[in-house]
Write an enzyme that holds these catalytic residues in place. Structure first.
Site, mmCIF file in Angstrom:
data_model
loop_
_atom_site.group_PDB
_atom_site.id
_atom_site.type_symbol
_atom_site.label_atom_id
_atom_site.label_comp_id
_atom_site.label_asym_id
_atom_site.label_seq_id
_atom_site.Cartn_x
_atom_site.Cartn_y
_atom_site.Cartn_z
ATOM 1 N N GLY A 261 7.389 5.077 4.221
ATOM 2 C CA GLY A 261 7.584 5.341 5.317
ATOM 3 C C GLY A 261 6.369 4.689 6.323
ATOM 4 O O GLY A 261 6.894 4.167 7.456
ATOM 5 N N ASP A 262 5.215 4.747 6.704
ATOM 6 C CA ASP A 262 4.560 4.408 6.769
ATOM 7 C C ASP A 262 4.048 3.048 7.027
ATOM 8 O O ASP A 262 4.121 2.184 7.969
ATOM 9 C CB ASP A 262 3.189 5.262 6.474
ATOM 10 C CG ASP A 262 2.844 6.716 6.535
ATOM 11 O OD1 ASP A 262 3.391 7.383 7.944
ATOM 12 O OD2 ASP A 262 2.732 7.427 5.685
#
Length: 467
Positions: A261-262
């Protein structure tokens, strides 16, 4: 699509200290049904907003991280890690101890996660923080629900940004709603479902549900668009009105999704900073995140040296690294080879069948020089770069290795596959690659051949129609 270094990216959010303890688990504890892990290695990296900033800096882009770090040993370690990644830090100060996430892993799998550190209240935004925001080409708010994104002065500084500066807001269940006017918000499927438990129209299926929830969140949060990430299924970009865009992800066999996600959010913000439209930026970010997962996820992030995925985000998978990784995880490496000049249905059927036999498929592709020697003048019709790109675009192909020889003996010795696959118009015993495979116990096999499909026949038909 590549991330081109241009103006700075500013990341705003809570930073954690992530640790991985890697070991070997071969027995259970005598007093409980729990594995005993013999520690072999211990690694630390920035987590939370710090990971997003480190990944963006690894793309070769100037990055400023506005965050809050504690005055303790963990905070000092984070400052040094971020410095090694080339991230400029605006430290607002953290009242409390550094929050840490510790993963205990064995055999490439996480066995336990231990959280510690109380975090505390972040300090007020500083003049240097406001200055960094003013000079940003794009801003990523990486909210980890620890208070920084909820501060009134931080939100006011974000709301005061020029509307032309794209803001990507990666929300957290414990965090506040995004500041109105964000270019894109990026909840994952679970976060979107938590915010919109019953989407309008009762859509069926993960993609349709994500599109409906994303449209509602874009309206609710007054964002230009909402991009709901679906893990291995990719992402769906939705707007308050209009047709959503579904972007599938490339399969990442034996990958580690930690930090995906990052990686997605940092790539998305960087692409918007470079002037990409939201639709193309989402497509590029999905490709970058998929490559990141395949390369080992956050666990492969190193401050000392760039990994291949960090040095060239979204770049093609390295076939040798892929083969090594799959073998190390106990998987089956499958290789095929050929010219693949004018890719046709017979090729697609053979490649799909080959991929089904193992955990990755690597195509050994004859170079242009090699094809000319084998096929004669006028071939190949399609140059090697384009042939490789077409093969990589197939979901069943994980990597492509181009070779100059008539037979890919050198590449095969590098890859050491378990299986070498060709179409059924060959006999396995007659394949020149068979002797090389025998050196390490590999086998040549054939799969059913689709009759009547060949590049030569296609060229003959084209010539007849043009006559």
């Amino acid at each position: 699509m590549t991330l081109r270094p241009r103006a700075p990216l500013v990341v705003v959010g809570d930073t954690l200290l992530d640790r991985d303890i890697e070991g070997r688990a071969e027995r259970l504890a005598p007093d409980a049904p729990a594995p005993v892990v013999d520690e072999q290695a211990r690694r630390a990296r920035p987590g939370g907003a710090g990971l997003s900033a480190a990944l963006a800096a690894g793309d070769g882009r100037p990055v400023t991280l506005i965050t809050a770090l504690a005055r303790d040993a963990g905070g000092d370690e984070l400052r040094e890690l971020l410095r090694c990644f080339g991230v400029e830090v605006v430290d607002l100060g953290l009242a409390g101890t550094t929050p840490e996430k510790i993963r205990v892993r064995a055999g490439g799998r996480a066995l336990l996660r231990l959280d510690r550190g109380d975090g505390g209240e972040p300090g007020p935004v500083t003049a240097s923080g406001r200055s960094a925001l003013t000079g940003a080409a794009a801003v990523l708010v990486s909210d980890y629900g620890r208070g920084l994104a909820a501060r009134a002065d931080v939100r006011a500084a974000l709301a005061a940004l020029d509307p032309d500066v794209p803001v990507v807001w990666d929300p957290h269940p414990r965090g506040p709603a995004p500041v109105p006017g964000a270019r894109l918000v990026t909840p994952n499927a679970a976060e979107a479902a938590r915010e919109v438990p019953e989407p309008a129209g009762r859509p069926q299926g993960a993609v349709a549900e994500a599109a409906a929830r994303g449209a509602e969140l874009a309206r609710r949060w007054r964002a230009v668009g909402a991009c709901v990430t679906l893990g291995e299924r990719g992402a769906v970009l939705a707007f308050a009105e209009g047709t959503p865009l579904a972007v599938p992800a490339r399969s990442a066999a034996h990958g580690d999704p930690c930090g995906a996600g990052d990686r997605f959010a940092s790539a998305l913000a960087a692409l918007l900073a470079d002037g990409e439209l939201p639709s193309s930026a989402v497509g590029g970010a999905v490709a970058v995140a998929s490559a990141f997962v395949a390369a080992g996820g956050a666990g492969a992030v190193r401050a000392e040296t760039e990994t291949e995925a960090e040095a060239a985000p979204g770049a093609p998978e390295d076939p040798r690294a892929l083969a090594h990784r799959v073998r190390a995880a106990g998987g089956t490496v499958v290789v095929t080879g050929g010219c693949f000049d004018l890719l046709h249905a017979g090729h697609a059927a053979m490649l799909g069948a080959a991929r089904s036999l193992g955990d990755c498929l690597i195509v050994c592709l004859n170079s242009d020089r090699s094809v000319r020697r084998l096929k004669g003048a006028g071939r190949p019709v399609v140059r090697e770069d384009d042939r490789a790109a077409l093969l990589r675009a197939l979901a069943c192909v994980d990597a492509v290795a181009v070779f100059d020889e008539d037979v890919p003996e050198r590449v095969l010795r590098d890859l050491r596959p378990h299986l070498f696959v060709k179409g059924g118009d060959y006999h396995a015993a007659e394949l020149p690659e068979a002797a090389t495979l025998a050196e390490w116990g590999g086998r040549a096999v054939t799969v059913p051949f689709v009759a009547g499909r060949s590049t030569s026949k296609i060229l003959e038909e084209v010539a007849l129609r043009g006559a």
